[in-house]
Design an enzyme around this catalytic site. Sequence first.
Site, short mmCIF file in Angstrom:
data_model
loop_
_atom_site.label_atom_id
_atom_site.label_comp_id
_atom_site.label_asym_id
_atom_site.label_seq_id
_atom_site.Cartn_x
_atom_site.Cartn_y
_atom_site.Cartn_z
N CYS A 269 1.33 64.92 12.43
CA CYS A 269 -0.10 65.24 12.23
C CYS A 269 -0.23 66.49 11.37
O CYS A 269 -1.11 66.58 10.51
CB CYS A 269 -0.79 65.46 13.57
SG CYS A 269 -1.22 63.94 14.44
N ASP B 57 11.98 62.10 3.63
CA ASP B 57 12.60 62.46 4.90
C ASP B 57 13.43 63.72 4.70
O ASP B 57 14.16 63.86 3.72
CB ASP B 57 13.47 61.31 5.41
CG ASP B 57 13.83 61.47 6.88
OD1 ASP B 57 13.35 60.68 7.70
OD2 ASP B 57 14.59 62.42 7.20
N GLY C 71 15.97 55.24 19.20
CA GLY C 71 16.23 56.48 18.48
C GLY C 71 15.01 57.15 17.90
O GLY C 71 15.14 58.02 17.02
N THR D 185 12.50 59.84 17.41
CA THR D 185 12.48 61.27 17.76
C THR D 185 11.11 61.89 17.55
O THR D 185 10.80 62.91 18.16
CB THR D 185 13.51 62.05 16.94
OG1 THR D 185 13.25 61.87 15.55
CG2 THR D 185 14.92 61.58 17.27
N HIS E 213 5.83 55.98 12.31
CA HIS E 213 6.25 56.20 10.92
C HIS E 213 7.16 55.06 10.49
O HIS E 213 7.88 54.49 11.30
CB HIS E 213 6.96 57.55 10.76
CG HIS E 213 8.06 57.79 11.73
ND1 HIS E 213 7.82 58.20 13.02
CD2 HIS E 213 9.40 57.66 11.62
CE1 HIS E 213 8.97 58.34 13.66
NE2 HIS E 213 9.95 58.01 12.84
N HIS F 17 10.18 54.25 7.99
CA HIS F 17 11.24 54.72 7.09
C HIS F 17 11.37 53.71 5.95
O HIS F 17 11.38 52.50 6.19
CB HIS F 17 12.59 54.73 7.81
CG HIS F 17 12.71 55.68 8.95
ND1 HIS F 17 13.34 56.90 8.84
CD2 HIS F 17 12.30 55.58 10.24
CE1 HIS F 17 13.32 57.51 10.02
NE2 HIS F 17 12.70 56.74 10.89
P1 AMP Z 1 12.78 58.70 14.00
O1 AMP Z 1 14.15 59.05 14.49
O2 AMP Z 1 12.61 57.24 13.68
O3 AMP Z 1 11.70 59.21 14.92
O4 AMP Z 1 12.63 59.44 12.62
C1 AMP Z 1 12.11 60.71 12.46
C2 AMP Z 1 12.47 61.14 11.08
O5 AMP Z 1 11.65 62.25 10.74
C3 AMP Z 1 13.93 61.60 10.91
O6 AMP Z 1 14.55 60.79 9.91
C4 AMP Z 1 13.80 63.05 10.48
O7 AMP Z 1 14.76 63.41 9.52
C5 AMP Z 1 12.40 63.10 9.92
N1 AMP Z 1 11.74 64.39 9.99
C6 AMP Z 1 11.59 65.19 11.06
N2 AMP Z 1 10.89 66.30 10.74
C7 AMP Z 1 10.59 66.19 9.42
C8 AMP Z 1 9.88 67.01 8.49
N3 AMP Z 1 9.32 68.18 8.84
N4 AMP Z 1 9.78 66.59 7.21
C9 AMP Z 1 10.33 65.42 6.83
N5 AMP Z 1 10.99 64.60 7.66
C10 AMP Z 1 11.12 64.98 8.93
ZN ZN Z 2 0.66 62.86 15.18
#
Ligand code: AMP
Ligand code: ZN
Length: 112
Positions: free
Chosen positions: A7, A30, A92, A94, A99, A101
Amino acid sequence: MNDCIFCKIAAGEIPSTKLYEDELCVAFNDANPMAPVHFLVIPKEHFASAAEVTADNASVIGHIYEVIAKLASELGISDGFRVVTNVGSLAGQTVRHIHFHVLSGKQLGSFD
Ligand code: AMP
Ligand code: ZN
Protein backbone atom coordinates in the site's frame (compact mmCIF):
# COMPACT_ATOMS: atom_id res chain seq x y z
CA MET A 1 -3.90 -0.83 5.42
CA ASN A 2 -1.60 1.33 7.53
CA ASP A 3 1.25 -1.12 7.91
CA CYS A 4 1.18 -2.67 4.42
CA ILE A 5 4.41 -2.18 2.47
CA PHE A 6 2.69 -2.55 -0.91
CA CYS A 7 0.00 0.00 0.00
CA LYS A 8 2.89 2.34 0.81
CA ILE A 9 4.55 1.63 -2.53
CA ALA A 10 1.21 2.24 -4.30
CA ALA A 11 0.88 5.56 -2.45
CA GLY A 12 4.49 6.55 -3.26
CA GLU A 13 5.34 6.63 0.45
CA ILE A 14 8.26 4.26 0.05
CA PRO A 15 10.46 4.11 -3.02
CA SER A 16 10.21 1.57 -5.81
CA THR A 17 11.26 1.33 -9.42
CA LYS A 18 7.87 1.82 -11.03
CA LEU A 19 7.38 0.51 -14.55
CA TYR A 20 3.74 1.50 -14.85
CA GLU A 21 0.97 3.14 -12.86
CA ASP A 22 -2.67 3.99 -13.45
CA GLU A 23 -5.70 4.63 -11.25
CA LEU A 24 -6.13 0.92 -10.47
CA CYS A 25 -2.70 -0.67 -10.28
CA VAL A 26 1.07 -0.25 -10.05
CA ALA A 27 3.91 -2.33 -11.56
CA PHE A 28 7.40 -2.13 -10.06
CA ASN A 29 10.61 -4.13 -10.09
CA ASP A 30 10.99 -6.82 -7.44
CA ALA A 31 13.66 -5.81 -4.90
CA ASN A 32 15.07 -9.36 -4.90
CA PRO A 33 14.81 -10.47 -8.54
CA MET A 34 14.70 -14.19 -9.28
CA ALA A 35 15.16 -13.69 -13.03
CA PRO A 36 16.61 -11.01 -15.34
CA VAL A 37 13.07 -9.63 -15.64
CA HIS A 38 11.12 -9.79 -12.38
CA PHE A 39 8.46 -7.24 -11.63
CA LEU A 40 5.32 -7.20 -9.51
CA VAL A 41 1.89 -5.86 -10.36
CA ILE A 42 -0.47 -4.92 -7.53
CA PRO A 43 -3.91 -3.37 -7.28
CA LYS A 44 -3.98 -0.07 -5.43
CA GLU A 45 -6.89 -1.45 -3.44
CA HIS A 46 -5.67 -3.60 -0.56
CA PHE A 47 -6.75 -7.19 -0.36
CA ALA A 48 -4.59 -10.00 0.91
CA SER A 49 -4.47 -12.61 -1.82
CA ALA A 50 -6.22 -14.48 -4.61
CA ALA A 51 -8.16 -16.23 -1.86
CA GLU A 52 -10.00 -12.94 -1.27
CA VAL A 53 -11.17 -12.34 -4.84
CA THR A 54 -14.91 -11.61 -4.91
CA ALA A 55 -17.41 -10.23 -7.38
CA ASP A 56 -16.60 -6.78 -5.95
CA ASN A 57 -12.86 -6.81 -6.61
CA ALA A 58 -12.42 -9.35 -9.43
CA SER A 59 -12.39 -6.84 -12.30
CA VAL A 60 -9.00 -5.46 -11.28
CA ILE A 61 -7.47 -8.90 -11.89
CA GLY A 62 -8.41 -8.75 -15.56
CA HIS A 63 -7.06 -5.22 -15.73
CA ILE A 64 -3.77 -6.37 -14.20
CA TYR A 65 -3.43 -9.09 -16.86
CA GLU A 66 -4.04 -6.44 -19.51
CA VAL A 67 -1.22 -4.35 -17.98
CA ILE A 68 1.04 -7.41 -17.81
CA ALA A 69 0.51 -8.10 -21.52
CA LYS A 70 1.25 -4.45 -22.38
CA LEU A 71 4.43 -4.39 -20.28
CA ALA A 72 5.55 -7.76 -21.65
CA SER A 73 5.26 -6.34 -25.16
CA GLU A 74 7.17 -3.19 -24.21
CA LEU A 75 9.90 -5.21 -22.51
CA GLY A 76 10.18 -7.66 -25.42
CA ILE A 77 9.28 -10.74 -23.40
CA SER A 78 5.90 -11.57 -24.96
CA ASP A 79 7.19 -14.90 -26.26
CA GLY A 80 7.93 -16.26 -22.79
CA PHE A 81 7.15 -15.19 -19.27
CA ARG A 82 5.58 -16.57 -16.12
CA VAL A 83 2.89 -14.98 -13.92
CA VAL A 84 2.71 -16.21 -10.32
CA THR A 85 0.59 -15.19 -7.36
CA ASN A 86 1.35 -16.87 -4.04
CA VAL A 87 -1.44 -17.40 -1.51
CA GLY A 88 -0.59 -17.91 2.14
CA SER A 89 2.42 -19.20 4.02
CA LEU A 90 2.28 -22.65 2.47
CA ALA A 91 2.87 -21.09 -0.94
CA GLY A 92 5.55 -18.75 0.39
CA GLN A 93 3.52 -15.53 0.39
CA THR A 94 5.46 -12.99 2.46
CA VAL A 95 3.56 -9.78 1.63
CA ARG A 96 -0.17 -9.98 2.39
CA HIS A 97 -1.26 -7.60 -0.35
CA ILE A 98 -2.16 -9.47 -3.52
CA HIS A 99 0.60 -9.27 -6.13
CA PHE A 100 1.44 -10.90 -9.43
CA HIS A 101 5.07 -11.79 -10.05
CA VAL A 102 6.13 -11.56 -13.71
CA LEU A 103 9.33 -13.45 -14.47
CA SER A 104 11.29 -13.76 -17.71
CA GLY A 105 14.69 -13.37 -19.35
CA LYS A 106 15.98 -16.88 -18.67
CA GLN A 107 14.84 -20.47 -18.98
CA LEU A 108 12.47 -20.88 -16.05
CA GLY A 109 12.46 -24.18 -14.18
CA SER A 110 9.57 -26.35 -13.19
CA PHE A 111 7.91 -25.64 -9.88
CA ASP A 112 5.96 -27.45 -7.18
P1 AMP B 1 5.75 -13.20 -2.09
O1 AMP B 1 6.79 -14.07 -1.46
O2 AMP B 1 4.98 -13.89 -3.18
O3 AMP B 1 4.85 -12.58 -1.05
O4 AMP B 1 6.54 -12.05 -2.81
C1 AMP B 1 6.87 -10.84 -2.21
C2 AMP B 1 7.89 -10.21 -3.11
O5 AMP B 1 7.97 -8.84 -2.76
C3 AMP B 1 9.31 -10.79 -2.96
O6 AMP B 1 9.73 -11.27 -4.23
C4 AMP B 1 10.13 -9.60 -2.49
O7 AMP B 1 11.41 -9.58 -3.07
C5 AMP B 1 9.29 -8.43 -2.94
N1 AMP B 1 9.45 -7.21 -2.17
C6 AMP B 1 9.34 -7.06 -0.83
N2 AMP B 1 9.51 -5.77 -0.48
C7 AMP B 1 9.71 -5.09 -1.63
C8 AMP B 1 9.96 -3.71 -1.94
N3 AMP B 1 10.01 -2.76 -0.99
N4 AMP B 1 10.14 -3.36 -3.24
C9 AMP B 1 10.09 -4.30 -4.20
N5 AMP B 1 9.85 -5.60 -3.98
C10 AMP B 1 9.68 -5.99 -2.71
ZN1 ZN C 1 -1.77 -3.26 1.08
